[in-house]
Design a protein around this motif. Structure first.
Motif, short mmCIF file in Angstrom:
data_model
loop_
_atom_site.label_atom_id
_atom_site.label_comp_id
_atom_site.label_asym_id
_atom_site.label_seq_id
_atom_site.Cartn_x
_atom_site.Cartn_y
_atom_site.Cartn_z
N PRO A 134 0.81 -1.23 0.00
CA PRO A 134 0.00 0.00 0.00
C PRO A 134 0.83 1.27 0.00
CG PRO A 134 -0.78 -1.56 1.67
CD PRO A 134 0.54 -2.06 1.19
N ASP A 135 2.07 1.17 0.52
CA ASP A 135 2.91 2.37 0.66
C ASP A 135 3.98 2.46 -0.41
OD1 ASP A 135 1.82 3.23 3.38
OD2 ASP A 135 2.50 1.20 3.82
N ASN A 136 4.06 1.43 -1.29
CA ASN A 136 5.12 1.39 -2.31
C ASN A 136 6.50 1.55 -1.67
OD1 ASN A 136 3.57 0.93 -4.61
ND2 ASN A 136 3.09 3.11 -4.85
N LEU A 137 6.73 0.81 -0.60
CA LEU A 137 7.99 0.89 0.13
C LEU A 137 8.61 -0.50 0.31
CD1 LEU A 137 7.08 3.39 3.01
CD2 LEU A 137 8.70 3.82 1.15
N VAL A 138 9.93 -0.54 0.27
CA VAL A 138 10.69 -1.72 0.69
C VAL A 138 11.60 -1.26 1.82
CG1 VAL A 138 12.30 -3.54 0.03
CG2 VAL A 138 10.65 -2.67 -1.65
N VAL A 139 11.51 -1.94 2.94
CA VAL A 139 12.24 -1.53 4.15
C VAL A 139 13.14 -2.68 4.58
CG1 VAL A 139 12.05 -0.71 6.52
CG2 VAL A 139 10.29 -0.09 4.83
N VAL A 140 14.43 -2.39 4.76
CA VAL A 140 15.40 -3.41 5.16
C VAL A 140 16.02 -3.02 6.50
CG1 VAL A 140 17.42 -4.76 4.46
CG2 VAL A 140 15.92 -3.76 2.71
N ASP A 141 16.08 -3.97 7.41
CA ASP A 141 16.72 -3.75 8.71
C ASP A 141 18.22 -3.94 8.52
OD1 ASP A 141 17.42 -3.46 11.34
OD2 ASP A 141 16.50 -5.32 12.03
N ALA A 142 18.89 -2.86 8.12
CA ALA A 142 20.33 -2.92 7.82
C ALA A 142 20.94 -1.56 8.10
CB ALA A 142 20.57 -3.33 6.38
N SER A 143 22.18 -1.57 8.56
CA SER A 143 22.88 -0.31 8.81
C SER A 143 23.83 0.04 7.69
CB SER A 143 23.66 -0.40 10.13
OG SER A 143 24.60 -1.47 10.08
N SER A 144 24.09 -0.91 6.78
CA SER A 144 25.02 -0.66 5.68
C SER A 144 24.34 -0.82 4.33
CB SER A 144 26.22 -1.61 5.76
OG SER A 144 25.82 -2.95 5.49
N ASP A 145 24.84 -0.10 3.33
CA ASP A 145 24.29 -0.21 1.99
C ASP A 145 24.49 -1.61 1.43
OD1 ASP A 145 23.43 2.44 1.93
OD2 ASP A 145 25.33 3.17 1.11
N GLY A 146 25.66 -2.20 1.71
CA GLY A 146 25.97 -3.52 1.17
C GLY A 146 24.99 -4.58 1.61
N LYS A 147 24.64 -4.57 2.90
CA LYS A 147 23.71 -5.56 3.43
C LYS A 147 22.32 -5.36 2.83
CE LYS A 147 22.49 -7.66 7.87
NZ LYS A 147 22.63 -7.55 9.36
N ALA A 148 21.90 -4.11 2.69
CA ALA A 148 20.59 -3.83 2.11
C ALA A 148 20.55 -4.23 0.64
CB ALA A 148 20.26 -2.35 2.26
N GLU A 149 21.62 -3.93 -0.10
CA GLU A 149 21.65 -4.27 -1.52
C GLU A 149 21.66 -5.78 -1.73
OE1 GLU A 149 21.25 -2.48 -4.12
OE2 GLU A 149 21.21 -0.54 -3.12
N ALA A 150 22.33 -6.52 -0.84
CA ALA A 150 22.32 -7.98 -0.95
C ALA A 150 20.91 -8.53 -0.78
CB ALA A 150 23.27 -8.59 0.09
N PHE A 151 20.17 -7.96 0.17
CA PHE A 151 18.78 -8.36 0.38
C PHE A 151 17.94 -8.06 -0.86
CE2 PHE A 151 14.40 -7.49 1.63
CZ PHE A 151 14.11 -8.57 2.47
N LEU A 152 18.05 -6.85 -1.39
CA LEU A 152 17.27 -6.47 -2.57
C LEU A 152 17.61 -7.36 -3.76
CD1 LEU A 152 17.50 -2.56 -2.46
CD2 LEU A 152 15.59 -3.99 -1.70
N ALA A 153 18.90 -7.64 -3.94
CA ALA A 153 19.33 -8.45 -5.07
C ALA A 153 18.74 -9.86 -5.01
CB ALA A 153 20.86 -8.52 -5.12
N MET A 154 18.71 -10.44 -3.82
CA MET A 154 18.16 -11.79 -3.67
C MET A 154 16.65 -11.80 -3.89
SD MET A 154 20.25 -14.30 -3.26
CE MET A 154 19.19 -15.56 -2.54
N VAL A 155 15.95 -10.79 -3.36
CA VAL A 155 14.50 -10.71 -3.59
C VAL A 155 14.22 -10.52 -5.07
CG1 VAL A 155 12.40 -9.39 -3.11
CG2 VAL A 155 14.02 -9.86 -1.26
N ARG A 156 14.98 -9.66 -5.71
CA ARG A 156 14.80 -9.40 -7.15
C ARG A 156 15.05 -10.68 -7.95
NH1 ARG A 156 18.12 -5.52 -7.35
NH2 ARG A 156 16.61 -3.83 -7.01
N LYS A 157 16.07 -11.42 -7.56
CA LYS A 157 16.38 -12.68 -8.25
C LYS A 157 15.23 -13.68 -8.10
CE LYS A 157 19.94 -16.30 -8.39
NZ LYS A 157 21.23 -16.76 -7.78
N ALA A 158 14.63 -13.69 -6.91
CA ALA A 158 13.57 -14.67 -6.63
C ALA A 158 12.27 -14.32 -7.35
CB ALA A 158 13.32 -14.76 -5.13
N ILE A 159 11.85 -13.06 -7.28
CA ILE A 159 10.53 -12.71 -7.81
C ILE A 159 10.59 -12.14 -9.23
CG2 ILE A 159 9.71 -12.28 -5.47
CD1 ILE A 159 9.68 -9.31 -6.04
#
Length: 303
Positions: A134-159
């Motif tokens: 509903p909010d068009n948001l993706v929120v990652v519990d991460a303090s670094s860009d690298g950790k957040a990007e790894a999460f996004l990359a895996m989700v993108r790969k999956a879906i």
């Protein structure tokens, strides 16, 4: 389940998720433990797995999809490898009477790592995030860009697709400085912690803690041209955090008033408690991000 740091991203177009398809796609990239020669593996796990519970590969509350990425790494201390390498090199040089060359040392080191890897300890880590449709948001519990990007990359790969941009695409120095020098938005109360940085080439940084931000000392630094990089704040008596100029929100602490809302769920009902905490936490986080998006004019027209 309380996020401590936020790296947020805005979806550039609406995303549709089918629960059955999402479960299947995440399962296709499910976590598997390291094999004997793997240094690290990464894959999706049930959001409840960290609490020792099994379940589906995602958890959804009011179209907010909680997804968990699990990573396992082999721990092979360099000191152990180097100690064995020194012994092998000394033995070879004693037996041959010739020095061991650089390439030979590299090959020996690789041989030692291959031999020791199956015996190495493993370390597990988890990255939690959620997609709020509903909010068009993706929120990652991460303090670094690298950790957040790894999460996004895996989700993108999956879906297959995850069209996002950072929550803010420009520095918020001016806006945060305005908060300190002029006025804060409604529902924002500044706390006594900030980081200021010179706008010139010197790049000098001032960090203050337990320091009123309306004090003469802080005013002098701001008058000299320093800009606010980070500032501590409380939002709507629901949480406190550090707002950073790159849009990250760090060191989030939810107030007792918020956390008390889940106290009626028995602690032994782990899944029910995690569900209640996620529902409450994700609602507060999206409320904050929508507030910041509107206040800082980070709306869809700027994407």
């Amino acid at each position: 389940m309380w996020f401590k740091n936020i790296k947020a991203f805005q979806l550039t177009q609406p995303l549709s998720l089918d629960d059955d398809d999402l479960e299947r796609m995440l399962n296709e990239h499910a976590f598997r433990p390291c094999g004997s020669q793997d240094m690290a593996t990464m894959g999706f796990a049930s959001p409840f797995s960290q609490a020792g519970k099994s379940g589906t590969m995602f958890h959804c509350v009011q179209q907010r999809y909680w997804i968990t990425l699990k990573k396992q790494e082999k721990i092979l201390p360099a000191a152990v490898v180097n100690a064995e390498l020194e012994e092998m090199v000394a033995k070879i040089e004693m037996e041959t009477g010739a020095a061991v060359g650089k390439k030979a040392k590299t090959d020996l080191k690789q041989e030692i790592q291959t031999r020791l890897l199956p015996q190495a300890f493993t370390k597990n880590s988890y990255t939690h995030g959620f997609i709020s449709l509903p909010d068009n948001l993706v929120v990652v519990d991460a303090s670094s860009d690298g950790k957040a990007e790894a999460f996004l990359a895996m989700v993108r790969k999956a879906i297959g697709s995850l069209p996002v941009v950072p929550f803010t695409r420009h520095s918020l120095q001016s806006e945060l400085t305005h908060w300190v020098t002029d006025a804060t938005p409604d529902n924002i109360d500044l706390l006594e912690e900030a980081e200021l940085k010179s706008a010139d080439d010197t790049g000098s940084v001032i960090r203050c803690k337990n320091q009123p931000l309306d004090s003469d000392e802080i005013s002098l630094h701001l008058s000299a041209g320093k800009l606010v990089q980070k500032v501590a704040f409380e939002y709507a008596e629901s949480l406190s955090a550090i707002m950073c100029e790159d849009g990250a929100v760090k060191r989030i602490k939810f107030t007792d008033r918020i956390k008390q809302e889940t106290e009626d769920v028995p602690k032994d009902q782990v899944e029910a408690r995690l569900d209640a905490e996620f529902a409450l936490m994700s609602a507060e986080i999206t409320t904050l991000l929508n507030f910041l998006r509107d206040t800082l004019k980070l709306n869809d027209n700027d994407l």
